[in-house]
Design an enzyme around this catalytic site. Structure first.
Site, short mmCIF file in Angstrom:
data_model
loop_
_atom_site.label_atom_id
_atom_site.label_comp_id
_atom_site.label_asym_id
_atom_site.label_seq_id
_atom_site.Cartn_x
_atom_site.Cartn_y
_atom_site.Cartn_z
N SER A 1 110.14 38.27 48.63
CA SER A 1 110.24 36.82 48.40
C SER A 1 109.29 35.97 48.80
CB SER A 1 111.55 36.46 48.70
OG SER A 1 111.94 36.71 50.15
N GLU A 2 108.66 36.32 50.05
CA GLU A 2 107.48 35.35 50.44
C GLU A 2 106.54 36.12 51.36
OE1 GLU A 2 110.33 31.80 49.71
OE2 GLU A 2 110.61 33.63 50.87
N THR A 3 105.20 35.91 51.07
CA THR A 3 104.36 36.36 52.07
C THR A 3 103.51 35.08 52.52
OG1 THR A 3 103.80 38.26 50.58
CG2 THR A 3 101.97 37.63 52.10
#
Length: 303
Positions: free
Chosen positions: A45-47
Site C-alpha cells: 500500500s505504501e513504500t
C-alpha cells in the site's frame, strides 16, 4: 549502487499481521519516476524512501508512494519509518529511553516518539501535523450505499452520517450500521468512481461502532482503488482525519481520550491503531496516533 530496504508490519504486535510497509534507506539520488517504479515493484500500500533532511535539526526527510502515486502524508509509513530509524540508528539509546524522531513530509515536520517494550514489539506514535478539518461535501447516503453495494438502511448510526475530513490527506467517511454491513461492503465498478472520484483522491474509510475484539471502540475498512489500493489493512492518515468526524458526531467532553480502532480483519491482516485526542473547551487541541511495529525482512535493492 545497492540500497538497503526493510519490510515492516505496522499496527501489530506479531509478524504477518498489520499493514506491511517497505522502507528504502539511502533514498537520495532517486528521481520521482524511479521511486514510483520501485513502489510498483514492492506493490504494497505504501513504500517510503528515506532521504537527508532539508533542516539538519530533523532526523530525515521521507517520501511516500503508493503503487500509483505519491502521498504528502500517511500514517503507517510514519509510524513504521520512525521505529525503523530509531532501531537502526540508536539501538543502545532506544533500550534506555524513548527516542524522538522528526520526519519531514509534504505536510511539514512530523514529530514521533519510539519506545522499546521488553518482550514486545516496538511502539511508535506521532503527533498530528495538522488537526483535521472538514474537506468538502459528502455524497448522499443513497449514493454511498450504491457505491458500496449496500442498502440505504446500512448507512449511518446514532447521528453519524457520511462526511469528509482531512488532516493532510482527505478521506470520505462512511458510517455503517454494524459488522454485517461492513463485512459485505464492496466497491461497485463504475459507481464507486462516480460517487467518490471527485472528492480528494477517492479514498473511503468505512467504520462502525460494533467491533470484533473486546476493548476496541471502532471497526474499520478502507478502499482506495484510484491509489492502487483495493483495500488497506490499516490507515493511519484516515484515522487522523477521523478525529474530526469523531469530534463532530460524538462531542467528547474535555479531557484526554483513547480510541482503539481495528482494521484489516476482513483481509486476514488484523491491525490495531491507537488514537489519542486532547479536548479543551469543547475543541480538539492535539491528537496522536500509534501502534506496534515488527521487522519481518530486509535486503538490498539493486540500483
Amino acid at each position: 549502487m545497492t540500497r538497503r530496504y526493510f519490510i515492516l508490519d505496522v499496527f501489530t504486535e506479531t509478524p504477518f499481521a498489520g499493514n506491511p510497509l517497505a522502507v528504502v534507506l539511502d533514498g537520495d539520488g532517486l528521481d520521482d519516476d524511479r521511486m514510483q517504479a520501485i513502489a510498483r515493484e514492492f506493490n504494497l500500500s505504501e513504500t517510503v524512501f528515506v532521504r537527508e533532511p532539508r533542516d539538519p535539526v530533523n532526523t530525515a526527510a521521507i517520501r511516500i508512494f503508493t503503487p500509483a502515486s505519491e502521498l504528502p502524508f500517511a500514517g503507517h509509513p510514519t509510524v513504521g519509518t520512525a521505529a525503523l530509524l530509531a532501531q537502526t540508528r540508536a539501538p543502545d539509546l532506544l533500550g534506555a529511553r524513548d527516542i524522538a524522531v522528526v520526519l519531514e513530509q509534504g505536510v511539514g515536520p512530523v514529530h514521533c516518539t519510539v519506545r522499546a517494550r521488553k518482550g514486545r514489539a516496538l511502539r511508535a506514535s506521532f503527533e498530528l501535523p495538522r488537526l483535521p478539518e472538514a474537506a468538502g461535501k459528502a455524497p448522499a447516503a443513497e449514493d454511498v450505499a450504491a457505491a458500496l453495494g449496500l442498502s440505504v438502511a446500512d448507512i449511518g448510526f446514532d447521528g453519524h452520517v457520511p462526511s469528509v475530513y482531512s488532516a493532510g490527506s482527505p478521506f470520505i467517511f462512511a458510517p455503517l450500521s454494524g459488522l454485517e454491513a461492513i463485512g459485505k461492503a464492496r466497491p461497485q465498478p463504475g459507481v464507486f468512481e462516480r460517487v467518490f472520484g471527485g472528492i480528494g483522491r477517492g479514498a473511503v474509510w468505512l467504520y462502525t461502532r460494533d467491533t470484533m475484539l473486546e476493548g476496541s471502540h471502532v471497526h474499520a475498512r478502507m478502499f482506495a482503488p484510484r491509489l492502487g489500493i483495493s483495500e488497506d489493512p490499516a490507515t493511519g492518515s484516515a484515522l487522523a482525519a477521523f478525529a474530526g468526524a469523531a469530534m463532530r458526531f460524538e462531542k467528547p467532553e474535555d479531557g484526554d481520550h483513547l480510541l482503539i480502532v481495528e482494521q484489516g480483519f476482513e483481509m486476514g491482516r488484523p491491525s490495531l491503531m491507537m488514537l489519542e485526542v486532547i479536548v479543551r473547551n469543547g475543541g480538539l487541541v492535539a491528537a496522536s496516533i500509534g501502534g506496534g511495529v515488527v521487522t519481518v525482512m530486509q535486503g538490498t535493492l539493486a540500483e
